[in-house]
Design a protein around this motif. Sequence first.
Motif, PDB file in Angstrom:
ATOM      1  N   VAL A  25     -46.583 -24.927  16.432  1.00 36.65           N
ATOM      2  CA  VAL A  25     -45.343 -24.590  15.715  1.00 36.65           C
ATOM      3  C   VAL A  25     -45.195 -25.474  14.480  1.00 36.65           C
ATOM      4  N   ALA A  26     -45.489 -26.768  14.627  1.00 40.68           N
ATOM      5  CA  ALA A  26     -45.407 -27.680  13.491  1.00 40.68           C
ATOM      6  C   ALA A  26     -46.430 -27.299  12.422  1.00 40.68           C
ATOM      7  N   GLU A  27     -47.627 -26.918  12.849  1.00 43.03           N
ATOM      8  CA  GLU A  27     -48.654 -26.496  11.902  1.00 43.03           C
ATOM      9  C   GLU A  27     -48.218 -25.253  11.135  1.00 43.03           C
ATOM     10  N   ALA A  28     -47.608 -24.317  11.820  1.00 48.27           N
ATOM     11  CA  ALA A  28     -47.118 -23.105  11.156  1.00 48.27           C
ATOM     12  C   ALA A  28     -46.027 -23.441  10.141  1.00 48.27           C
ATOM     13  N   ALA A  29     -45.157 -24.391  10.472  1.00 44.87           N
ATOM     14  CA  ALA A  29     -44.095 -24.786   9.540  1.00 44.87           C
ATOM     15  C   ALA A  29     -44.676 -25.446   8.292  1.00 44.87           C
ATOM     16  N   VAL A  30     -45.682 -26.296   8.471  1.00 41.25           N
ATOM     17  CA  VAL A  30     -46.326 -26.946   7.321  1.00 41.25           C
ATOM     18  C   VAL A  30     -47.029 -25.903   6.457  1.00 41.25           C
ATOM     19  N   PHE A  31     -47.715 -24.972   7.079  1.00 41.65           N
ATOM     20  CA  PHE A  31     -48.414 -23.927   6.344  1.00 41.65           C
ATOM     21  C   PHE A  31     -47.427 -23.051   5.565  1.00 41.65           C
ATOM     22  N   ALA A  32     -46.308 -22.715   6.172  1.00 38.70           N
ATOM     23  CA  ALA A  32     -45.284 -21.929   5.478  1.00 38.70           C
ATOM     24  C   ALA A  32     -44.722 -22.710   4.291  1.00 38.70           C
TER      25      ALA A  32
END
Length: 66
Positions: A25-32
Amino acid sequence: MRAVAPALTGFVVAAMYSFEDAFLVAEAAVFAGMLSIVFVMGRIEPNFVRSTSAGRRQAQRSDEAT
């Protein structure tokens, strides 16, 4: 976001019983965030506004020297 991240991590870990899912989830937030910087913000250009009289005098001296 500083207050949301620990709470969101806690909810994800409590629901999925795994920190791996919380990291995803944190990785997805950084990517977004990266995508929004690249595509939403656009080109960032320097601003060369000389607003002080000292700055204008210094610029005139450098122009005269060249």
